[in-house]
Scaffold this motif. Structure first.
Motif, PDB file in Angstrom:
ATOM      1  N   TYR A  59       0.828  -1.199   0.000  1.00 33.51           N
ATOM      2  CA  TYR A  59       0.000   0.000   0.000  1.00 33.51           C
ATOM      3  C   TYR A  59       0.862   1.249   0.000  1.00 33.51           C
ATOM      4  CZ  TYR A  59      -4.852  -1.116   0.264  1.00 33.51           C
ATOM      5  OH  TYR A  59      -6.117  -1.485  -0.074  1.00 33.51           O
ATOM      6  N   THR A  79     -10.071   3.599  -1.882  1.00 34.77           N
ATOM      7  CA  THR A  79      -9.159   2.600  -1.349  1.00 34.77           C
ATOM      8  C   THR A  79      -9.233   2.583   0.175  1.00 34.77           C
ATOM      9  OG1 THR A  79      -7.719   3.002  -3.226  1.00 34.77           O
ATOM     10  CG2 THR A  79      -6.766   1.819  -1.403  1.00 34.77           C
ATOM     11  N   SER A 115      -1.562  -9.554  -3.974  1.00 33.86           N
ATOM     12  CA  SER A 115      -1.057  -8.224  -4.346  1.00 33.86           C
ATOM     13  C   SER A 115       0.205  -8.343  -5.207  1.00 33.86           C
ATOM     14  CB  SER A 115      -0.808  -7.358  -3.112  1.00 33.86           C
ATOM     15  OG  SER A 115       0.175  -7.928  -2.295  1.00 33.86           O
ATOM     16  N   MET A 119       0.481  -7.079  -8.991  1.00 36.33           N
ATOM     17  CA  MET A 119       1.557  -6.160  -9.426  1.00 36.33           C
ATOM     18  C   MET A 119       2.263  -6.702 -10.659  1.00 36.33           C
ATOM     19  SD  MET A 119       3.720  -4.508  -6.284  1.00 36.33           S
ATOM     20  CE  MET A 119       3.108  -5.206  -4.791  1.00 36.33           C
ATOM     21  N   LYS A 122      -0.473  -6.907 -13.623  1.00 35.59           N
ATOM     22  CA  LYS A 122      -1.148  -5.614 -13.882  1.00 35.59           C
ATOM     23  C   LYS A 122      -2.595  -5.810 -14.364  1.00 35.59           C
ATOM     24  CE  LYS A 122       3.033  -2.926 -14.646  1.00 35.59           C
ATOM     25  NZ  LYS A 122       3.927  -3.953 -14.093  1.00 35.59           N
ATOM     26  N   VAL A 124      -5.255  -6.358 -12.146  1.00 40.96           N
ATOM     27  CA  VAL A 124      -6.089  -5.597 -11.201  1.00 40.96           C
ATOM     28  C   VAL A 124      -5.152  -4.776 -10.328  1.00 40.96           C
ATOM     29  CG1 VAL A 124      -7.932  -7.348 -11.124  1.00 40.96           C
ATOM     30  CG2 VAL A 124      -6.153  -7.387  -9.397  1.00 40.96           C
ATOM     31  N   GLN A 125      -5.705  -3.815  -9.597  1.00 40.78           N
ATOM     32  CA  GLN A 125      -4.864  -2.981  -8.729  1.00 40.78           C
ATOM     33  C   GLN A 125      -4.368  -3.805  -7.545  1.00 40.78           C
ATOM     34  OE1 GLN A 125      -7.222   0.483  -7.677  1.00 40.78           O
ATOM     35  NE2 GLN A 125      -6.119   1.671  -9.197  1.00 40.78           N
ATOM     36  N   SER A 126      -3.069  -3.697  -7.261  1.00 37.84           N
ATOM     37  CA  SER A 126      -2.498  -4.512  -6.180  1.00 37.84           C
ATOM     38  C   SER A 126      -3.107  -4.149  -4.825  1.00 37.84           C
ATOM     39  CB  SER A 126      -0.979  -4.364  -6.137  1.00 37.84           C
ATOM     40  OG  SER A 126      -0.616  -3.024  -5.909  1.00 37.84           O
ATOM     41  N   GLU A 127      -3.484  -2.873  -4.632  1.00 32.57           N
ATOM     42  CA  GLU A 127      -4.086  -2.452  -3.368  1.00 32.57           C
ATOM     43  C   GLU A 127      -5.420  -3.163  -3.141  1.00 32.57           C
ATOM     44  OE1 GLU A 127      -3.088  -0.397  -5.743  1.00 32.57           O
ATOM     45  OE2 GLU A 127      -1.937   1.278  -4.928  1.00 32.57           O
ATOM     46  N   GLU A 128      -6.195  -3.287  -4.223  1.00 36.26           N
ATOM     47  CA  GLU A 128      -7.491  -3.960  -4.101  1.00 36.26           C
ATOM     48  C   GLU A 128      -7.290  -5.455  -3.856  1.00 36.26           C
ATOM     49  OE1 GLU A 128      -9.958  -2.978  -7.440  1.00 36.26           O
ATOM     50  OE2 GLU A 128     -10.352  -0.978  -6.674  1.00 36.26           O
TER      51      GLU A 128
END
Length: 276
Positions: A59, A79, A115, A119, A122, A124-128
């Protein structure tokens, strides 16, 4: 019909009060950062947990986040909603024994694995992906709280016979942690992508979702879950999950093996400090 059976059998908890207040405020377009900070800071253990997650490498991205207002500014409202839910998870455990510890470790492992995979691909978003991994098994926590005697028999059978939870739950309870998790997500009014992951992370086939990314999100959590099972993260012993469908993520086996090492290292480093 199934929802009716679950609601008659299982006590679906509410989100902790501080989280409910924060999510209500965040849904108001006119809410101010200082109002949010005031509510979050009123619960010290909750705000400490929130900052700890915000400062995780997945994050914080190397930034130092030392106040709630900085977290909101750097991370953004949407987020932050997810983070609030993740930080609340610890509060819905009514007891904390060996199984709860293992479930917690497994969720942490899946969040880190998801996550890192996010990453890398790429997709989906790693934070999600981090929050989805933390919360994907919330149905197990609630079943364990609500039906402790029956669920301890489920756990025993899973460990003794090496069977998947979902299979034993369906056989012994008539429903499973994904069904229960979907209900919880709707009761808590979680973002749609989290609701879908909680309900469908073991699915082989999917209904037609309004967003095609939801299926990809479920696949990432399913693969992260399989990686952690293979490594024995949060379990008594590793489980051989040979069928990890890498083609869905467009990843070679060699690359995947590299990622597994990265996940193992990150999990070991984070276990002590991310979520106490």
């Amino acid at each position: 019909m199934l929802e009716k059976i679950i609601l008659e059998t299982v006590d679906i908890p509410s989100l902790p009060a501080v989280a409910m207040k924060v999510l209500q405020l965040m849904n108001n377009d006119y809410s101010f950062i200082n109002e949010l900070e005031k509510i979050i800071s009123s619960d010290q253990s909750f705000s400490t947990r929130l900052l700890r997650i915000a400062n995780s490498p997945y994050y914080g991205r190397g930034r130092s986040i030392d106040t709630i207002s900085t977290a909101i500014i750097l991370i953004g409202f949407n987020t932050m909603k997810n983070l609030v839910v993740a930080a609340s998870l610890k509060d819905i455990h009514r007891k904390f024994g060996l199984f709860e510890q293992r479930l917690w470790e497994h969720s942490l492992g899946v969040s880190i694995a998801a996550s890192i995979i996010a990453m890398e691909t790429k997709l989906v978003q790693s934070e999600e992906a981090l929050v989805a991994g933390l919360i994907h098994d919330v149905g197990k926590t609630v079943l364990n709280n609500s039906l402790p005697e029956q669920y301890s028999v489920v756990i025993e059978k899973v460990y003794e016979e090496g069977l998947p939870f979902i299979e034993v739950e369906d056989e012994m309870l008539g429903f499973n942690h994904c069904n229960v998790g979907g209900l919880i997500a709707r009761k808590w009014k979680l973002p749609k992508n989290l609701e879908i992951v909680i309900e469908y992370h073991h699915a082989e086939t999917f209904p037609t979702f309004e967003d095609s990314n939801f299926e990809t999100f479920c696949e990432i959590i399913r693969i992260a879950d399989a990686v952690c099972l293979n490594m024995g993260i949060g379990l008594r012993r590793p489980v051989d999950v040979s069928k990890i469908e890498l083609e869905h993520l467009g990843m070679s086996e060699e690359k995947f093996n590299e990622l597994q090492e990265k996940i193992k290292k990150a999990y070991t480093e984070q276990k002590a400090q991310l979520l106490e």
